[in-house]
Design an enzyme around this catalytic site. Structure first.
Site, PDB file in Angstrom:
ATOM      1  N   HIS A 127       1.499  -4.185   0.476  1.00 40.38           N
ATOM      2  CA  HIS A 127       1.083  -3.371   2.104  1.00 40.38           C
ATOM      3  C   HIS A 127       1.414  -1.567   1.678  1.00 40.38           C
ATOM      4  O   HIS A 127       2.184  -2.133   0.774  1.00 40.38           O
ATOM      5  CB  HIS A 127       0.869  -3.918   3.290  1.00 40.38           C
ATOM      6  CG  HIS A 127       0.087  -4.787   3.452  1.00 40.38           C
ATOM      7  ND1 HIS A 127      -1.486  -4.837   3.680  1.00 40.38           N
ATOM      8  CD2 HIS A 127       0.386  -6.089   4.214  1.00 40.38           C
ATOM      9  CE1 HIS A 127      -1.809  -5.626   4.042  1.00 40.38           C
ATOM     10  NE2 HIS A 127      -1.033  -6.750   4.504  1.00 40.38           N
ATOM     11  N   ASP A 157      -2.042   4.077   2.044  1.00 37.70           N
ATOM     12  CA  ASP A 157      -3.680   3.677   1.840  1.00 37.70           C
ATOM     13  C   ASP A 157      -4.219   5.450   1.300  1.00 37.70           C
ATOM     14  O   ASP A 157      -5.317   4.998   0.867  1.00 37.70           O
ATOM     15  CB  ASP A 157      -3.640   2.993   3.473  1.00 37.70           C
ATOM     16  CG  ASP A 157      -3.401   1.738   3.420  1.00 37.70           C
ATOM     17  OD1 ASP A 157      -2.806   1.246   2.511  1.00 37.70           O
ATOM     18  OD2 ASP A 157      -2.838   0.772   3.658  1.00 37.70           O
TER      19      ASP A 157
END
Length: 370
Positions: A127, A157
């Protein structure tokens, strides 16, 4: 601005959908290919996702021949495809770059992953906080006394992933339009977040950062920090340049204090930071805003998204809006001084029938918006 750009998105999570939304915000025609669910599409608000803003949505099961063929028919007239699967998944589905580019040689095949398509970690789960950890981007986040704190998906991200994929796709499309040849874009968050560090690494020679946590401007200085106020809220100061530092001292009544005479004397930073901590804790955030906001001290309050939506500056620029009870930020950047109007959020599969009918039309006149 991107009118005429045609993109097929294989929906996933995180940065891939954000990239596709960003391109749709700027005028690209994006068809989001979503996975089927056990309920019929369009039944409730739960079938709408804000990252589908401005897109058209269809449902296809990529594990079936019919679903794969639908995607291949869509990309025949597309400029780019966006996918965020683990390396090799699209190939196993029969939708890898070789297959897709055989249908459309000028296709830009955009691949969004955390670790990249190659390397020892390529197949490992991860992640945002993992990717920015390995890239070095998390290292200076916080003081030496506390573990580094991960910014919420912004650095990895979005910054290191979605925006780099967008630039890669646009670069590939420009190249394809001049050469007729597509390309595969390998957008890895670990690559992008490392590249973003270049701005910070460029300050090493000036002494802004060092090799250890807790010894750099961002994580230990008194003039570039976050402080708690009397009401428990927070403010930030970033008085980096000498003229801004002098103005900060003036507003705080510290100009004559000899301890503050040498801004870059690091041995005094802990003491000065502690001193300013006490000063800023003596007033509420609103009181500090009244004193320091709109000055060249380089100051801002730390706001929640809901508070940010109500701040006069953000209201004046129309940065936030609310629709169907959901807070959203308007598209960025602006062009010729005007903000781009965001598109509607479709329900899951809302455009499936429309697009399938268009594909059966030889002229495909209704497939893409003009």
């Amino acid at each position: 601005m991107l009118s005429g750009l045609r993109i097929v998105e294989i929906c996933g999570i995180g940065p891939g959908p954000f990239c596709a939304m960003h391109l749709a915000d700027l005028g690209a025609d994006v068809i989001a290919v979503e996975r089927p669910t056990s309920t019929a599409p369009g039944l409730s608000a739960a079938d709408r996702h804000v990252l589908n803003r401005g897109k058209r949505s269809i449902v296809a099961d990529l594990k079936t021949p019919e679903g794969r063929e639908l995607v291949l028919r869509l990309i025949e007239d597309a400029d780019a495809l966006i996918e965020g699967m683990r390396p090799g998944v699209m190939e196993r589905l029969g939708l890898g770059p070789d297959v897709c580019m055989a249908r459309n040689p000028r296709l830009v095949f955009g691949r969004m992953t955390g670790w990249g398509q190659t390397g020892p970690l390529a197949q490992a789960a991860g992640h945002d906080n993992n990717y920015i950890s390995l890239s070095g981007a998390l290292y200076y986040a916080g003081s030496a006394a506390e573990p580094p704190s991960s910014p919420i998906t912004v650095i990895g991200d979005v910054g290191g992933g979605a925006l780099y994929l967008a630039v890669g796709i646009l670069s590939g499309v420009l190249n394809a339009r001049s050469t007729g040849k597509g390309t595969v874009v390998d957008a890895a968050i670990v690559d992008g977040s490392a590249h973003m560090l270049q701005l910070l690494l460029g300050t090493r020679r000036k002494g802004f950062i060092g090799g250890e946590r807790g010894a750099s401007m961002h994580d230990s200085s008194h003039f570039y920090s976050t402080y708690r106020c009397a009401d428990g809220a927070y403010i930030t100061v970033g008085a980096l340049e000498p003229q801004f530092y002098a103005l900060l001292l003036e507003h705080l009544g510290l100009t004559a204090d000899p301890r503050y005479s040498s801004q870059w004397d690091r041995q005094h930073w802990p003491e000065l930071h502690s001193h300013l901590t006490g000063i800023f804790a003596s007033k509420t955030r609103a009181e500090w805003c009244a004193l320091l906001e709109s000055t060249d001290v380089c100051f801002a309050p730390v706001l929640s998204p809901d508070e940010a939506a109500r701040h006069p500056h953000n209201v004046a620029r129309g940065i936030y809006f609310e629709e169907d009870g959901e807070l959203q930020a308007r598209p960025a950047p602006r062009f010729d001084g005007k903000a781009v109007a965001p598109g509607p959020i479709p329900t899951r599969g809302q455009h499936t029938v429309e697009i399938e009918r268009a594909l059966d039309d030889p002229a495909q006149a209704r497939l893409w918006r003009s």
